[in-house]
Design an enzyme around this catalytic site. Structure first.
Site: not given
Ligand code: PEP
Ligand code: MG
Length: 725
Positions: A252, A361, A386, A437
């Site tokens: 990311d 999460d 999510k 995020k």
């Molecule tokens: C996270 O844990 O914040 C995340 C973005 O998870 P993932 O890598 O599973 O998408």
């Molecule tokens: Mg997370």
């Protein structure tokens, strides 16, 4: 078929004539364009085709993309995918054939869209999101969307949402805000990932992310600038400390230098922040993702090191101690998944310390049942949303509501496997999440979201509000700020607001007049019957009936106060009529304010409703006061001349009245008008207790008996409501 027959069959002559007339009336400089737009609007709004394909996400792994067609055009959406998946989330359908894309192809999900979903949705109105999502849920029939695949369903749900916005000719965030019943859009604080660690990074940093949150920015645009500048300063710090190799980025966009401890990572980020000059304006967050290194009941902070020192195998209590120290030494304001997803006990303990935002999460997996449990047990105080763990836009909005009802923060989140779809940016603004995020301020698929937020802020212009320091629970502190202005949407809404103002005035004036003819205790006894009136008005105006036992419990609630008021020998017919009129007006006011504060179409914030009500109240109450109190203006001026403090008391009194009403409105939002009135009746009991305990006042046996009966009635009312009987 001849041309004439064709024209007649489709009533085209009539439609063309209407369009031409409209163009003439509008005196448009470009009649052809006007007529074509006019005709386009006359086309029925339906989904005409849904076509899906397999594309690759930012990790090079297949995902689903959908093109949904309506008469207005084509609307495209694609879904993200994450690394951490759990048994409580909606299921991503993958082909599983190891020979193709290592088992990750999504051709089955694509086929489901092109055949089953398409067939079910063609002909539907794209603005009815709930019905579209429900149609797919019904078609799937499984709890976790295993049949059609949550990836298939979500892609279509998002595409339909975009089509719905286009149909209404409003921006996407506005359409989503309508769907979620929100009227003020809020630009979220971005939580930028700047250092990546954890399970999927090659370095030894045990935690998954270190993030920066520019809470001190005044606008989103400034927040993005702060994020980008810090990111580039960090790159320089890392190059100095670890060499250019340390500047490779993770999935990311966070840097992955060979950092081995959390403190080392935090020091590096702190150094970068200090170089920017924004020191106090940028806070730090961490995503521990502790599930990834929980072994039994212990946490292995060296889970990636081949040579373990043994010093870093921590118990839950040790972890709490570590977090406490980190929160003291660094400007940490948010910790995500500090414990394993099943370690509820330590999560609760840590959250109750109130050191920072605790984000769930893996703990929650965006699952409503787990969110409810976490709210009840105070295991965290913020939701990481999510959307692909849920599967539809409608259900995503529902879990956000759940989190907000629990007074939580909401962080709208990307996944590590992203696409260029920027839907979550609009979603975050629309639901007033306060936080997003979406990875580093780098890499196209992450910037797709941040850049979209820039566009939204630009479009909102003066109306744009950046969550800033209120990022955690914007709603909770909103009433301390000047609330964003809401416009009155219809004539009917204006009439209702004016009626509310007027009824409020009538209850005040009626109450005052009756006090001239009846003793206070008599007034109170009559006033105690407000719940009965409220029940009647609530039923007449909303047609929502409570269970009959609920109504029965009103009897002790009301009788108790009447008893407590004592027998009053003095009766005056006119005073009585005024008093009962004021009581009824009070009940009507609470029902009407409940409607104005919570109905889908007319929802106003408490501040806005009070603001619009105020002029009506002034126009009515000022002359009423002058008529009722002879020489009131002269007396007021004389008193103020005698002692200027009188004016201060007067203003203080008005401010107090304002806050009483505001609080009343704020409470109405969370409860029903009837409950409000029932609780209002119990306030006498509270006064009695305070009177005895603090002021040592004697209270009569009748008073005690009466209020005990009321309190018992309130308890019964609560039970009856809970059980819906
Ligand atoms: C996270 O844990 O914040 C995340 C973005 O998870 P993932 O890598 O599973 O998408
Ligand atoms: Mg997370």
């Amino acid at each position: 078929m001849s041309v004439q027959e064709y024209l007649d069959k489709h009533m085209l002559s009539r439609k063309i004539e209407d369009a031409v007339n409209a163009a003439v009336r509008a005196k448009t400089p470009d009649p052809v364009l006007f007529i074509s737009n006019h005709m386009k609007k006359a086309v029925p709004s339906v989904i005409t085709k849904v076509k899906a394909r397999q594309i690759l996400d930012s990790r090079g792994i297949p995902t689903v993309e959908v093109d949904l067609f309506t008469n207005k055009g084509m609307f495209r959406a694609s879904v993200p995918s994450g690394d951490s998946t759990g048994m409580y989330e909606a299921v991503e359908l993958r082909d599983g054939d190891k020979g193709i894309y290592l088992g990750n192809a999504v051709t089955k999900a694509v086929k489901n869209i092109n055949e089953k979903i398409s067939e079910a949705l063609v002909g539907m109105d794209p603005t009815v999101q709930l019905q579209i999502d429900q149609a797919m849920i019904d078609l799937d029939k499984t709890e976790k969307k295993t049949e059609l695949g949550a990836n298939a369903i979500l892609a279509v749900s998002i595409a339909a949402c975009k089509a719905g916005a286009a149909e209404k000719e409003v921006p996407l965030y506005k359409h989503i805000a309508d769907l979620s019943g929100k009227s003020n859009s809020i630009l979220p604080v971005p939580a930028f990932t700047v250092i990546s660690g954890g399970k999927y990074s090659g370095n030894s940093l045990p935690i998954q992310d270190i993030l920066i949150l520019p809470t001190g920015a005044s606008r989103f645009e400034e927040a993005l600038q702060m994020g980008s500048e810090t990111y580039h300063h960090l790159k320089a710090v890392i190059t100095e400390k670890y060499g250019a190799n340390g500047c490779s980025v993770g999935e990311d966009g966070g840097f992955t230098p060979n950092i081995s401890s959390i403190r080392e990572g935090l020091d590096t980020v702190k150094e970068a922040i200090s170089r920017t000059g924004y020191a106090d304006k940028i806070k730090i967050g961490i995503d521990v993702a502790a599930t990834d290194f929980c072994i039994g009941t212990k946490y292995d902070l060296e889970f990636k090191s081949p040579n373990k020192s043994g010093q870093n195998f921590k118990s839950g209590e040790d972890m709490i101690q570590m977090y406490k120290e980190l929160c003291i030494d660094y400007p940490i304001t948010s910790i995500e998944d500090p414990f394993d997803k099943e370690d509820w006990e330590h999560s609760k303990h840590f959250c109750n310390l109130g050191l920072c935002q605790v984000v769930g999460d893996d703990l929650l997996m965006s699952n409503p049942k787990r969110i409810e449990r976490a709210i009840n047990e105070s295991a965290c105080n913020s939701l990481l949303l999510k959307i692909n763990q849920i599967g539809t836009v409608t259900e995503a909005i529902e879990v956000v509501k759940l989190a907000k009802e629990g007074n939580w923060g909401v962080v709208v989140s990307h996944r590590c496997g992203e696409t260029d779809d920027s839907f979550i940016a609009d979603l975050a603004v629309a639901i007033g999440a306060g936080q997003i995020k979406a990875g580093a301020p780098c890499r196209g698929e992450r910037l797709a979201k941040y850049n979209q937020l820039l566009r939204i802020e630009e479009e909102l212009g003066d109306q744009a509000v950046y969550a800033g320091e209120d990022w955690r629970s914007y709603i909770a502190v909103a009433w301390l700020k000047v609330a964003p202005l809401q416009v009155i949407r219809s004539q009917l809404q204006l009439i209702k607001i004016s009626a509310l103002g007027l009824i409020f005035c009538l209850s005040v004036v009626g109450g005052n007049i009756s006090l001239r003819f009846l003793p206070v205790s008599f007034n109170q006894a009559v006033g105690a019957t407000t719940p009965f009136f409220t029940a009647v008005f609530a039923y007449l105006m909303t047609m929502k009936k409570e269970g009959w036992v609920t109504y029965v419990t009103l009897i002790p609630v009301v009788t108790g106060v009447i008893i407590a008021s004592g027998g009053e020998p003095l009766f005056h017919l006119f005073g009585f009529i005024m008093c009962i009129g004021a009581t009824a007006a009070r009940a009507l006011k609470s029902v009407l304010q409940g409607i104005l504060l919570s109905s889908e179409a007319e929802r106003l914030t408490s501040m806005n409703l009070l603001m619009y009500m105020a002029p009506v109240a002034v126009i009515f109450l000022l002359p009423a006061a002058i008529l009722m109190e002879e020489g009131v203006v002269g007396i007021t001026i004389a008193l103020a001349r005698d002692d200027w403090k009188f004016l201060v008391y007067l203003i203080f009194n008005s401010a107090l009245a304002y806050f009483v009403n505001l609080t009343n409105f704020l409470v109405t939002k969370h409860t029903s008008p009837l409950t409000l009135q029932v609780l209002g009746n119990a306030k006498g009991a509270v006064a009695v207790v305070i009177s005895i305990l603090i002021f040592r006042n004697p209270v009569s046996v009748t008073g005690m008996l009466g209020y005990s009966l009321t309190v018992a009635g309130v308890i019964l009312y609560n039970e009856a409501k809970k059980r819906n009987v």
